[in-house]
Scaffold this motif. Structure first.
Motif, PDB file in Angstrom:
ATOM      1  N   SER A 193      -2.259  10.358  12.338  1.00 16.78           N
ATOM      2  CA  SER A 193      -1.523  10.796  11.987  1.00 16.78           C
ATOM      3  C   SER A 193      -0.372  10.182  11.597  1.00 16.78           C
ATOM      4  O   SER A 193       0.748  10.206  11.274  1.00 16.78           O
ATOM      5  N   GLY A 194       0.233   8.683  12.024  1.00 16.62           N
ATOM      6  CA  GLY A 194       0.210   7.656  11.898  1.00 16.62           C
ATOM      7  C   GLY A 194       1.994   7.610  12.972  1.00 16.62           C
ATOM      8  O   GLY A 194       2.848   6.552  12.720  1.00 16.62           O
ATOM      9  N   LEU A 195       1.350   8.742  13.778  1.00 11.82           N
ATOM     10  CA  LEU A 195       2.940   8.790  14.667  1.00 11.82           C
ATOM     11  C   LEU A 195       2.139   7.873  16.212  1.00 11.82           C
ATOM     12  O   LEU A 195       1.071   7.768  16.721  1.00 11.82           O
ATOM     13  N   ASP A 196       3.391   6.985  16.200  1.00  9.44           N
ATOM     14  CA  ASP A 196       3.077   6.506  18.019  1.00  9.44           C
ATOM     15  C   ASP A 196       2.842   7.675  19.208  1.00  9.44           C
ATOM     16  O   ASP A 196       3.616   8.637  18.761  1.00  9.44           O
ATOM     17  N   GLU A 197       3.273   7.337  19.899  1.00  8.72           N
ATOM     18  CA  GLU A 197       3.148   8.681  21.208  1.00  8.72           C
ATOM     19  C   GLU A 197       4.342   9.704  21.240  1.00  8.72           C
ATOM     20  O   GLU A 197       4.630  10.552  22.133  1.00  8.72           O
ATOM     21  N   ASP A 198       5.468   8.409  21.873  1.00  9.51           N
ATOM     22  CA  ASP A 198       7.095   9.201  21.935  1.00  9.51           C
ATOM     23  C   ASP A 198       7.122  10.040  20.417  1.00  9.51           C
ATOM     24  O   ASP A 198       7.366  10.868  20.495  1.00  9.51           O
ATOM     25  N   LEU A 199       6.696   9.651  18.892  1.00  9.03           N
ATOM     26  CA  LEU A 199       6.954  10.576  18.304  1.00  9.03           C
ATOM     27  C   LEU A 199       5.992  11.574  18.346  1.00  9.03           C
ATOM     28  O   LEU A 199       6.508  13.014  17.912  1.00  9.03           O
TER      29      LEU A 199
ATOM     30  N   VAL B 252       0.892  -0.732   0.026  1.00  3.90           N
ATOM     31  CA  VAL B 252      -0.467   0.025  -0.025  1.00  3.90           C
ATOM     32  C   VAL B 252       1.319   1.372  -0.013  1.00  3.90           C
ATOM     33  O   VAL B 252       0.556   2.257  -1.143  1.00  3.90           O
ATOM     34  N   PHE B 253       2.254   1.042   1.043  1.00  7.25           N
ATOM     35  CA  PHE B 253       2.824   2.522   0.069  1.00  7.25           C
ATOM     36  C   PHE B 253       3.076   2.730  -0.131  1.00  7.25           C
ATOM     37  O   PHE B 253       4.151   3.744  -1.150  1.00  7.25           O
ATOM     38  N   ARG B 254       3.883   1.452  -0.937  1.00  4.17           N
ATOM     39  CA  ARG B 254       4.434   1.630  -1.965  1.00  4.17           C
ATOM     40  C   ARG B 254       3.757   2.015  -3.364  1.00  4.17           C
ATOM     41  O   ARG B 254       4.896   2.565  -3.947  1.00  4.17           O
ATOM     42  N   ALA B 255       2.370   1.429  -3.447  1.00  2.00           N
ATOM     43  CA  ALA B 255       1.181   1.824  -4.468  1.00  2.00           C
ATOM     44  C   ALA B 255       1.662   3.391  -4.030  1.00  2.00           C
ATOM     45  O   ALA B 255       1.460   4.667  -5.058  1.00  2.00           O
ATOM     46  N   VAL B 256       1.337   3.823  -2.753  1.00  2.00           N
ATOM     47  CA  VAL B 256       1.097   5.751  -1.987  1.00  2.00           C
ATOM     48  C   VAL B 256       2.605   6.326  -2.768  1.00  2.00           C
ATOM     49  O   VAL B 256       2.426   7.913  -3.645  1.00  2.00           O
ATOM     50  N   ALA B 257       3.901   6.224  -2.351  1.00  2.00           N
ATOM     51  CA  ALA B 257       4.617   6.128  -2.528  1.00  2.00           C
ATOM     52  C   ALA B 257       4.929   6.399  -3.962  1.00  2.00           C
ATOM     53  O   ALA B 257       6.028   7.359  -4.470  1.00  2.00           O
ATOM     54  N   PHE B 258       4.612   5.746  -5.346  1.00  3.45           N
ATOM     55  CA  PHE B 258       4.975   5.518  -5.935  1.00  3.45           C
ATOM     56  C   PHE B 258       3.778   6.443  -7.524  1.00  3.45           C
ATOM     57  O   PHE B 258       3.868   6.018  -8.299  1.00  3.45           O
ATOM     58  N   GLY B 259       2.937   7.314  -6.675  1.00  2.00           N
ATOM     59  CA  GLY B 259       1.633   7.804  -7.308  1.00  2.00           C
ATOM     60  C   GLY B 259       0.679   6.535  -8.101  1.00  2.00           C
ATOM     61  O   GLY B 259       0.107   6.963  -8.958  1.00  2.00           O
ATOM     62  N   LYS B 260       1.049   5.602  -7.466  1.00  2.00           N
ATOM     63  CA  LYS B 260       0.287   4.133  -8.452  1.00  2.00           C
ATOM     64  C   LYS B 260      -1.275   4.410  -7.667  1.00  2.00           C
ATOM     65  O   LYS B 260      -1.901   3.181  -7.218  1.00  2.00           O
ATOM     66  N   GLY B 261      -1.983   5.263  -8.376  1.00  2.00           N
ATOM     67  CA  GLY B 261      -3.814   4.952  -8.050  1.00  2.00           C
ATOM     68  C   GLY B 261      -4.253   3.789  -8.191  1.00  2.00           C
ATOM     69  O   GLY B 261      -5.123   3.139  -7.295  1.00  2.00           O
ATOM     70  N   ARG B 262      -3.966   2.903  -9.680  1.00  2.00           N
ATOM     71  CA  ARG B 262      -5.072   2.292  -9.765  1.00  2.00           C
ATOM     72  C   ARG B 262      -4.150   0.649  -8.757  1.00  2.00           C
ATOM     73  O   ARG B 262      -5.348  -0.274  -8.476  1.00  2.00           O
ATOM     74  N   PHE B 263      -2.957   0.703  -9.028  1.00  6.06           N
ATOM     75  CA  PHE B 263      -2.532  -0.514  -7.218  1.00  6.06           C
ATOM     76  C   PHE B 263      -3.290  -0.106  -6.220  1.00  6.06           C
ATOM     77  O   PHE B 263      -3.317  -1.199  -5.833  1.00  6.06           O
ATOM     78  N   LEU B 264      -3.103   1.091  -5.907  1.00 12.90           N
ATOM     79  CA  LEU B 264      -3.326   1.004  -4.134  1.00 12.90           C
ATOM     80  C   LEU B 264      -5.034   1.063  -4.540  1.00 12.90           C
ATOM     81  O   LEU B 264      -5.136   0.472  -3.364  1.00 12.90           O
TER      82      LEU B 264
ATOM     83  N   TYR C  99      -0.744  11.738   4.672  1.00  7.25           N
ATOM     84  CA  TYR C  99       0.941  12.503   4.671  1.00  7.25           C
ATOM     85  C   TYR C  99       1.629  12.668   3.684  1.00  7.25           C
ATOM     86  O   TYR C  99       1.893  13.646   3.720  1.00  7.25           O
ATOM     87  N   PHE C 100       1.783  11.454   3.128  1.00  5.14           N
ATOM     88  CA  PHE C 100       2.965  11.674   2.255  1.00  5.14           C
ATOM     89  C   PHE C 100       2.411  11.447   1.175  1.00  5.14           C
ATOM     90  O   PHE C 100       2.709  12.872  -0.061  1.00  5.14           O
ATOM     91  N   SER C 101       0.794  11.228   0.658  1.00  4.80           N
ATOM     92  CA  SER C 101       0.663  12.009  -0.723  1.00  4.80           C
ATOM     93  C   SER C 101      -0.462  13.587  -0.870  1.00  4.80           C
ATOM     94  O   SER C 101       0.057  14.453  -2.056  1.00  4.80           O
ATOM     95  N   ALA C 102      -0.319  14.232   0.172  1.00  3.37           N
ATOM     96  CA  ALA C 102      -0.293  15.720   0.385  1.00  3.37           C
ATOM     97  C   ALA C 102       0.521  16.461   0.472  1.00  3.37           C
ATOM     98  O   ALA C 102       0.521  17.148  -0.761  1.00  3.37           O
ATOM     99  N   ASN C 103       1.924  15.129   0.964  1.00  2.72           N
ATOM    100  CA  ASN C 103       2.793  15.794   0.620  1.00  2.72           C
ATOM    101  C   ASN C 103       3.451  15.886  -0.702  1.00  2.72           C
ATOM    102  O   ASN C 103       4.288  17.316  -0.928  1.00  2.72           O
ATOM    103  N   ARG C 104       3.078  15.044  -1.559  1.00  2.00           N
ATOM    104  CA  ARG C 104       3.183  15.191  -2.958  1.00  2.00           C
ATOM    105  C   ARG C 104       2.524  15.847  -3.866  1.00  2.00           C
ATOM    106  O   ARG C 104       2.540  15.394  -5.731  1.00  2.00           O
ATOM    107  N   ALA C 105       1.564  16.324  -3.244  1.00  3.12           N
ATOM    108  CA  ALA C 105       0.536  17.114  -4.378  1.00  3.12           C
ATOM    109  C   ALA C 105      -0.430  15.522  -4.843  1.00  3.12           C
ATOM    110  O   ALA C 105      -1.582  16.211  -5.398  1.00  3.12           O
ATOM    111  N   GLU C 106      -0.699  14.900  -4.457  1.00  2.00           N
ATOM    112  CA  GLU C 106      -0.940  14.092  -4.934  1.00  2.00           C
ATOM    113  C   GLU C 106      -2.713  13.454  -4.904  1.00  2.00           C
ATOM    114  O   GLU C 106      -3.342  12.941  -3.925  1.00  2.00           O
ATOM    115  N   LEU C 107      -3.077  14.419  -5.559  1.00  2.00           N
ATOM    116  CA  LEU C 107      -5.287  14.402  -4.824  1.00  2.00           C
ATOM    117  C   LEU C 107      -5.754  13.646  -5.219  1.00  2.00           C
ATOM    118  O   LEU C 107      -6.490  13.076  -4.603  1.00  2.00           O
TER     119      LEU C 107
END
Length: 349
Positions: A208-214, A153-165, A184-192
């Protein structure tokens, strides 16, 4: 391998005096360790599991040579299947892949590994841009949402593969992950387009995708906070609010004190006017369906078609797949890879 040439010696494991808290779990551990020895891969794993078993458990007349040879043979078959799948995807032959995965021997091997052999090939299908082969892998038993060894899933988001996602989400993958920050990642890359797909399939707009420590070390804990602080486009803010994001989280309050952009002004306006009752009902229904894992069955609800279309945001998400900032980012990455390109172009002019 070194372990293949060991003689077929009968080894009798003797009992070891253990502390009471460990000894109480010996029988259960013995069973689990024996299964792990037969199913694990690699000589290092063999040695670790065997000596752990020798210390913590006992069994009657185990043939070490037989255990290792069986496991090595299984590992070789798995690797051979991985190679065949990889070669078939590189050749872009979904028909050949379907024929390969339909063989009885291959089905038994897939069942024995719990689909791990196929799941490891999902990333390769994304990299090879082969949607049909990915679908064949998923049909044959590949797990679309593995926890540890790969993250399609993250690989599809990172490479902008909407059909694969979309295909992964259709087969049950989760849009949220404990390790990945997909929104976060899709907004950062402007992948609407990717951003909208994640929200439609039940991504939490406050996640947020962050644990409590982060979170303690991070200024913004919410997606809205990140969009405000990073001066992202208004459509991201519109979508987050439309899908039920909390507009009153503490980090948002802090960022609004100094933020001066279009997204901040839009958020301030929306905070004054509460959501309509229809919008709140839609958000509540979709959240409940996500909780019970039934969001994909939304179109099967016994309600009027117009209500189903409203719950699916039909004709309300008329946005471009990529915003202008996406192309600017792509240009920056390209020029970073070829630093002399701008200089050469300017010189030629």
């Amino acid at each position: 391998m070194l372990f293949k040439v060991l003689p077929a010696t009968k080894i009798r494991l003797r009992r070891v005096k253990l502390p009471r808290r460990i000894a109480g779990r010996r029988r259960q551990y013995h069973k689990e360790t024996t299964e792990n020895i037969l199913l694990s891969d690699g000589p290092v794993t063999h040695a670790v599991l065997y000596w752990t078993h020798l210390i913590f458990g006992h069994c009657h007349s185990v043939s070490l040579h037989r255990v290792i040879m069986l496991n090595s043979f299984s590992s070789e078959k798995e690797e051979a299947l991985r190679v065949k799948i990889r070669d078939t995807m590189k050749a872009n032959n979904p028909e050949d892949l379907r024929e390969l995965l339909s063989k009885d021997k291959v089905k038994k091997l897939i069942q024995k590994t719990g689909g791990k052999v196929l799941t490891e090939s999902l990333d390769a299908a994304i990299l090879e841009d082969n949607l049909e082969c990915m679908e064949e892998l998923l049909k044959a038993g590949a797990y679309p949402d593995p926890a540890d060894w790969c993250r399609p899933v993250f690989r599809a988001v990172a490479f902008g593969k909407g059909r694969f996602l979309k295909l992964l989400l259709d087969y049950g993958a989760s849009p949220d992950s404990s390790e990945d920050r997909n929104l976060y990642f899709s907004a950062n890359r402007a992948e609407l387009g990717i951003f909208i797909t994640l929200l439609l399939y039940g991504a939490d707009p406050d996640y947020s995708g962050l644990d409590e420590d982060l979170q303690q070390d991070t200024y913004h804990h919410s997606v809205i906070g990140m969009c405000l602080d990073s001066n992202y486009e208004v459509p991201f803010m519109e979508l987050l609010i439309q899908f039920g994001a909390n507009m009153y989280l503490p980090d948002i309050q802090k960022i609004l004190l100094h933020a001066d952009n279009d997204a901040a002004r839009y958020l301030s306006k929306e905070r004054v006017h509460p959501r309509s009752l229809m919008s709140q009902c839609r958000i509540a229904i979709r959240r409940r369906l996500v909780q019970v894992g039934k969001l994909r069955l939304l179109d099967q609800l016994q309600i009027p078609t117009n209500l189903v279309r409203y719950l699916q945001y039909h004709n309300e998400l008329d946005y471009p797949d990529k915003l202008p900032r996406y192309y600017e980012l792509q240009s920056e990455r390209y020029y970073r890879r070829f630093p002399g390109l701008i200089h050469d172009l300017m010189t030629n002019q």
